[in-house]
Structures are given as C-alpha cells and as structure tokens.
Motif scaffolding. Sequence first.
Motif, PDB file in Angstrom:
ATOM      1  N   ASN A 157       0.807  -1.221   0.000  1.00 44.58           N
ATOM      2  CA  ASN A 157       0.000   0.000   0.000  1.00 44.58           C
ATOM      3  C   ASN A 157       0.840   1.270   0.000  1.00 44.58           C
ATOM      4  O   ASN A 157       0.290   2.375   0.006  1.00 44.58           O
ATOM      5  CB  ASN A 157      -0.948   0.006   1.204  1.00 44.58           C
ATOM      6  N   VAL A 158       2.157   1.119   0.005  1.00 48.29           N
ATOM      7  CA  VAL A 158       3.062   2.269  -0.065  1.00 48.29           C
ATOM      8  C   VAL A 158       3.468   2.459  -1.519  1.00 48.29           C
ATOM      9  O   VAL A 158       3.914   1.519  -2.181  1.00 48.29           O
ATOM     10  CB  VAL A 158       4.300   2.072   0.827  1.00 48.29           C
ATOM     11  N   ASP A 159       3.298   3.669  -2.020  1.00 46.67           N
ATOM     12  CA  ASP A 159       3.538   3.934  -3.439  1.00 46.67           C
ATOM     13  C   ASP A 159       5.010   4.013  -3.806  1.00 46.67           C
ATOM     14  O   ASP A 159       5.370   3.817  -4.974  1.00 46.67           O
ATOM     15  CB  ASP A 159       2.857   5.246  -3.848  1.00 46.67           C
ATOM     16  N   GLY A 160       5.868   4.337  -2.847  1.00 46.08           N
ATOM     17  CA  GLY A 160       7.281   4.443  -3.170  1.00 46.08           C
ATOM     18  C   GLY A 160       8.051   5.112  -2.051  1.00 46.08           C
ATOM     19  O   GLY A 160       7.495   5.451  -0.999  1.00 46.08           O
ATOM     20  N   VAL A 161       9.338   5.288  -2.276  1.00 40.68           N
ATOM     21  CA  VAL A 161      10.206   5.956  -1.307  1.00 40.68           C
ATOM     22  C   VAL A 161      11.032   6.991  -2.057  1.00 40.68           C
ATOM     23  O   VAL A 161      11.506   6.743  -3.165  1.00 40.68           O
ATOM     24  CB  VAL A 161      11.116   4.949  -0.575  1.00 40.68           C
ATOM     25  N   VAL A 162      11.167   8.177  -1.473  1.00 40.94           N
ATOM     26  CA  VAL A 162      11.927   9.252  -2.112  1.00 40.94           C
ATOM     27  C   VAL A 162      12.916   9.840  -1.111  1.00 40.94           C
ATOM     28  O   VAL A 162      12.627   9.971   0.078  1.00 40.94           O
ATOM     29  CB  VAL A 162      11.000  10.371  -2.645  1.00 40.94           C
ATOM     30  N   GLY A 163      14.085  10.161  -1.602  1.00 42.72           N
ATOM     31  CA  GLY A 163      15.075  10.867  -0.801  1.00 42.72           C
ATOM     32  C   GLY A 163      15.013  12.346  -1.106  1.00 42.72           C
ATOM     33  O   GLY A 163      15.118  12.746  -2.264  1.00 42.72           O
ATOM     34  N   LEU A 164      14.804  13.159  -0.077  1.00 38.15           N
ATOM     35  CA  LEU A 164      14.709  14.613  -0.264  1.00 38.15           C
ATOM     36  C   LEU A 164      16.113  15.207  -0.175  1.00 38.15           C
ATOM     37  O   LEU A 164      16.498  15.837   0.809  1.00 38.15           O
ATOM     38  CB  LEU A 164      13.772  15.229   0.782  1.00 38.15           C
ATOM     39  N   THR A 165      16.892  14.981  -1.212  1.00 37.45           N
ATOM     40  CA  THR A 165      18.267  15.477  -1.242  1.00 37.45           C
ATOM     41  C   THR A 165      18.305  16.874  -1.841  1.00 37.45           C
ATOM     42  O   THR A 165      17.428  17.269  -2.614  1.00 37.45           O
ATOM     43  CB  THR A 165      19.170  14.542  -2.053  1.00 37.45           C
ATOM     44  N   HIS A 166      19.347  17.600  -1.498  1.00 34.54           N
ATOM     45  CA  HIS A 166      19.474  18.995  -1.928  1.00 34.54           C
ATOM     46  C   HIS A 166      20.926  19.413  -1.785  1.00 34.54           C
ATOM     47  O   HIS A 166      21.765  18.651  -1.287  1.00 34.54           O
ATOM     48  CB  HIS A 166      18.572  19.896  -1.083  1.00 34.54           C
ATOM     49  N   SER A 167      21.243  20.626  -2.198  1.00 38.08           N
ATOM     50  CA  SER A 167      22.627  21.105  -2.194  1.00 38.08           C
ATOM     51  C   SER A 167      22.935  22.004  -1.008  1.00 38.08           C
ATOM     52  O   SER A 167      23.966  22.680  -0.997  1.00 38.08           O
ATOM     53  CB  SER A 167      22.918  21.860  -3.500  1.00 38.08           C
ATOM     54  N   TYR A 168      22.078  22.025  -0.008  1.00 38.31           N
ATOM     55  CA  TYR A 168      22.243  22.943   1.118  1.00 38.31           C
ATOM     56  C   TYR A 168      22.789  22.194   2.334  1.00 38.31           C
ATOM     57  O   TYR A 168      23.093  21.009   2.279  1.00 38.31           O
ATOM     58  CB  TYR A 168      20.890  23.593   1.455  1.00 38.31           C
ATOM     59  N   GLY A 169      22.956  22.936   3.447  1.00 40.15           N
ATOM     60  CA  GLY A 169      23.253  22.314   4.734  1.00 40.15           C
ATOM     61  C   GLY A 169      24.581  22.647   5.347  1.00 40.15           C
ATOM     62  O   GLY A 169      24.732  22.627   6.564  1.00 40.15           O
ATOM     63  N   CYS A 170      25.596  22.945   4.523  1.00 36.17           N
ATOM     64  CA  CYS A 170      26.906  23.300   5.074  1.00 36.17           C
ATOM     65  C   CYS A 170      27.661  24.113   4.017  1.00 36.17           C
ATOM     66  O   CYS A 170      27.266  24.161   2.858  1.00 36.17           O
ATOM     67  CB  CYS A 170      27.688  22.048   5.456  1.00 36.17           C
ATOM     68  N   GLY A 171      28.742  24.770   4.457  1.00 38.26           N
ATOM     69  CA  GLY A 171      29.469  25.633   3.534  1.00 38.26           C
ATOM     70  C   GLY A 171      28.663  26.845   3.121  1.00 38.26           C
ATOM     71  O   GLY A 171      28.868  27.410   2.045  1.00 38.26           O
ATOM     72  N   VAL A 172      27.724  27.250   3.992  1.00 44.71           N
ATOM     73  CA  VAL A 172      26.839  28.369   3.689  1.00 44.71           C
ATOM     74  C   VAL A 172      26.802  29.315   4.879  1.00 44.71           C
ATOM     75  O   VAL A 172      27.110  28.928   6.022  1.00 44.71           O
ATOM     76  CB  VAL A 172      25.404  27.878   3.377  1.00 44.71           C
ATOM     77  N   ALA A 173      26.413  30.561   4.609  1.00 48.69           N
ATOM     78  CA  ALA A 173      26.231  31.539   5.685  1.00 48.69           C
ATOM     79  C   ALA A 173      24.857  31.299   6.297  1.00 48.69           C
ATOM     80  O   ALA A 173      23.877  31.955   5.957  1.00 48.69           O
ATOM     81  CB  ALA A 173      26.361  32.957   5.143  1.00 48.69           C
ATOM     82  N   ILE A 174      24.796  30.350   7.199  1.00 45.35           N
ATOM     83  CA  ILE A 174      23.511  29.840   7.655  1.00 45.35           C
ATOM     84  C   ILE A 174      22.763  30.825   8.558  1.00 45.35           C
ATOM     85  O   ILE A 174      21.550  30.682   8.770  1.00 45.35           O
ATOM     86  CB  ILE A 174      23.709  28.477   8.361  1.00 45.35           C
ATOM     87  N   ASP A 175      23.460  31.834   9.077  1.00 40.77           N
ATOM     88  CA  ASP A 175      22.793  32.847   9.895  1.00 40.77           C
ATOM     89  C   ASP A 175      22.491  34.125   9.124  1.00 40.77           C
ATOM     90  O   ASP A 175      21.997  35.096   9.705  1.00 40.77           O
ATOM     91  CB  ASP A 175      23.656  33.180  11.123  1.00 40.77           C
ATOM     92  N   ALA A 176      22.782  34.137   7.826  1.00 37.95           N
ATOM     93  CA  ALA A 176      22.448  35.303   7.009  1.00 37.95           C
ATOM     94  C   ALA A 176      20.927  35.434   6.908  1.00 37.95           C
ATOM     95  O   ALA A 176      20.210  34.434   6.950  1.00 37.95           O
ATOM     96  CB  ALA A 176      23.067  35.160   5.622  1.00 37.95           C
TER      97      ALA A 176
END
Length: 513
Positions: A157-176
């Motif tokens: 009954n589960v249609d599939g599985v997806v990974g919510l990957t992206h290019s963010y998370g580190c190496g960024v000015a996260i408090d900007a």
Amino acid sequence: MNPTPRTIRIHPADNVAVVVNDGGLPTGTALPDGPTLVQAVPQGHKVALIDLPAGSEVRRYNVVIGHTAVDVPAGGWVNEQRLVMPGARSLQDLPPPQPPAELPPLDGYTFEGYRNADGSVGTRNLLAVTTTVQCVAGVLEFAVERIKNELLPHYPNVDGVVGLTHSYGCGVAIDAPDAVIPIRTVRHLASNPNFGGEVMVLSLGCEKLQPERLLPPGSIPISNERHGPDVVCLQDEQHVGFMSMIDSILTQAKGHLERLNRRRRETCPASELVVGVQCGGSDAFSGVTANPAVGFATDLLVRAGATVMFSENTEVRDAVDQLTRRAATPEVAQAIVRELAWYDAYLARGQADRSANTTPGNKKGGLSNIVEKAMGSIVKSGNGPIHGVIAPGEKVRQKGLVFAATPASDFICGTLQLAAGMNLHVFTTGRGTPYGLAECPVIKVATRNDLARRWHDLMDLNAGLIASGEASIDDMGWALFHRMLAVASGEKTWAERWGLHNDLVLFNPAPVT
C-alpha cells in the motif's frame, strides 16, 4: 494540396496574429481576412496584420509587447530581432484592488485521497527521507535502492520511497537573513501531504544545518506513536563501516513503512486539492491553448474550494497591474508588490534583469520577449480574485487562488510549490520537456498537436486541439479538471509510469562561504 492557413489573433485590437499551421506558412500565403505573407513565417511566430513602421506599437493580448525596430510590412514576420522590448512596469502607482466577483461554488466533485493527522490530504502514499546536508546524498541513494528492492514488496500500500536530497546544509552563511528561505523550504518539504506525516531524517553530524535546527520542537506535526522525527546520524559511533549506516536507515524505515502501509484511500472533496500550476519550455501557443485551459481549470478548482498556486516571479512581473487589480484585499495587493520588489532587488544584485528569462527554445517557439511571455503565463491563474500571497519556502495555509512567489526556474519553482504543500502539479509546455517530480504527480499539458503527437507517451493532455479548432478552451479546461481528479485518485501520469523525475533544487539567495 496545401492546408488552409490558420492564425490566431487573441484580441480585436491586436495588430499581429500567431501562425498555427505545422511547419509554418510560406511566402505568398494569403491569410483569410488578412494580408498575404511577404516572407515565410514559422509556426508559433507572429505575422503583422497591418503595416508597422519603425517605432510602431506591437500589440498582442491587447498589450504593447514592444515597438518595431524596423519597418515591418503587413504580412511580415514580427520576431525578436525586429522588436524593442518596453521598459518594466513601475511598482509605484499600481491599480488598486478591483477584484472580480467571487466565483460561484462548484459542489459534488471528489477524489480518493489519503487523509493525514494534520488535516491535509495526500494524493500519493510515499515514504520520504529528509536530509540535512548534501554530504549524505550518495548514502541515501544507495539506501533508497535497498528499500525499494528489499522492503517495499512487503508493503504493497506504499507507493514508493523518495530521498529529499538537496545542495544545502553546510558551507553556507547559515545565519544570514536570506538563509531562512532554504531552511524553511527543507523543513516544509518534509511535511508535504504526500508523505503521510512520517518524518525521517538522515544527517551527517557535523553540518551547520543540524536536525534540531531544521526541525525544532513544534515545527512539524508528529503523530502520537512517536515523540519526534527519527534521525539517523552517519557519524554516530555505533556506525562501524558503510553497511552499518545502511542497516540503520533500513531499520528506521521499517517502522515508517508499516504505518504508511496501514493507510487506505478514502473519498475526499475536491477542496482538499493543493495544486501548483507552472509552465516550462513555453512557446507562443502556451498563452493560446494550454495556459488558458489551465486557467479555466483553475477557476473550477477555486469554485470547488481547492487551493491553486501560480508562481514564477519574472513571468508575472510584467502583468503586475493585472495582479494588484485582481487582489482580494489591499493587503494582498501590498504583498504582491512586496514580493516582486524583493525579487527585483535580488536580480539587480546579480546584475541581471527580467530580459534574462526567455530561453532559446522560447524564442524559437515564437516568444519574442518576457513581456509577451508574461501575458501568456499569467492566464494560468484564471479569472478570479487572488486570495493570498506566500514568500519562497512558506507553507500555504488558505484556500482559493494564491500567488506563491518563486523564481521562474522549473526546478526551483516545483520545489518551492512542494514545500508550500502541493499535492498535485500541472505543467504546460510547448517546446517539450520530460519534467517530473518523484514527490508529487505531474500532469503535463502540450500546447501543440505536433508536440502531443511526437511525445505521445510523455504528454498527459493535448491542448493543441484548441488551436486546430477541434476543442474549445472550456472543453479542455473541463478535461484537465477531470484528469486532475483521476490522477489525485491514483491514476498514473506518464512521468510516473516511466519513473521520470527532476532533482529538488533549493532557492538560496544567501551567501555561500
């Protein structure tokens, strides 16, 4: 025997018309009730209906889309090289709200969806694994394949599985200040209605975007069966070797899959749909066939109590006066101007302007500039009042027609509409694109018969029948509306059948360190 020449003139005041015939029309073609072509004009391109001396206004949609740079005789080809684009409409002194009347209710339409504990409804039943940083993307891709091959067969009954990957998370000015946009986007992606309230997170451990920052207490509804989102941290000491990481991910996934597998579709009113509309690979037919059909369907959805989001900042910017006039309240009008002004400043910082939007494919398909493109794009929003505005990465929390302010990039717009809560996507195209999303069904609508014929197993609906006179805008709008209900109930789109999907792409206007 040569086919009958066909052109489309949108408004009686227009002094150009668009060539409909496949392959265009040759020199010497006499247009019915119009001039004889003095040169060949490709399909989708504009022909001058009267003499247009240099400096003349060129009108399409009864809007000035430019001024002729050279003399263009009646029957001449009006293209990008022969047009000077007008300046952008000022964001000052815009028309105040004069919203059209609310559309009459449309009752009795339903679909079979998945009800969630937070009140939302999904059109798919997917396990999604959220990531905090790009570093874990490869590990998650490996784990997802294992889940698909080894676990999913046990949870039919589960249609599939997806990974919510992206290019963010580190190496960024996260408090900007602008870092709030990608952070809230990732946060809200995790709570998309198609994921059933199951929140599973994969973290590296040393990234700037720690799980507790991404999903602080109270930021996401958690069912009573657990006390918080399940987090697998790859740098935990318990992980000795790569396979121990994969085993941890699969072990955590089983609990989520078991809960998702107990869910069943149930009859839900059409008001539970949250539809994102978008266009990509546009041509001159987009504003003639597919987008008007989408606009008609948008009005049907709003009448049924659903939520419809239209977006693409640079593709509505030149219609801003139409937007403020259609705003349901002064506050909505102010919010529209606020978001478009912010985006103007963003483009200015990058030394770009709205003319950077049109692509080579847009121009080959007959769109001379962004003004013309915007007039055809805005019609996806239908004819009703605009009820709300959301900024990039925000969640939509109201019914009716909403302007979700996003970049026009297909991938970023789709990602932001998913984060807003979209459970069904409609995407129009004239040049053709295999665009799809793993997280949400995408109904692709072709603007031309030729595209629908050649890409017969990629396009879900052919709005080109409007241009050929075989169907009306109303006919295609109703056909799209019924197709949306069917797809929301589980019918697969072509992209789903082939397993085609694009990566999620975050909008990050903040600095990268």
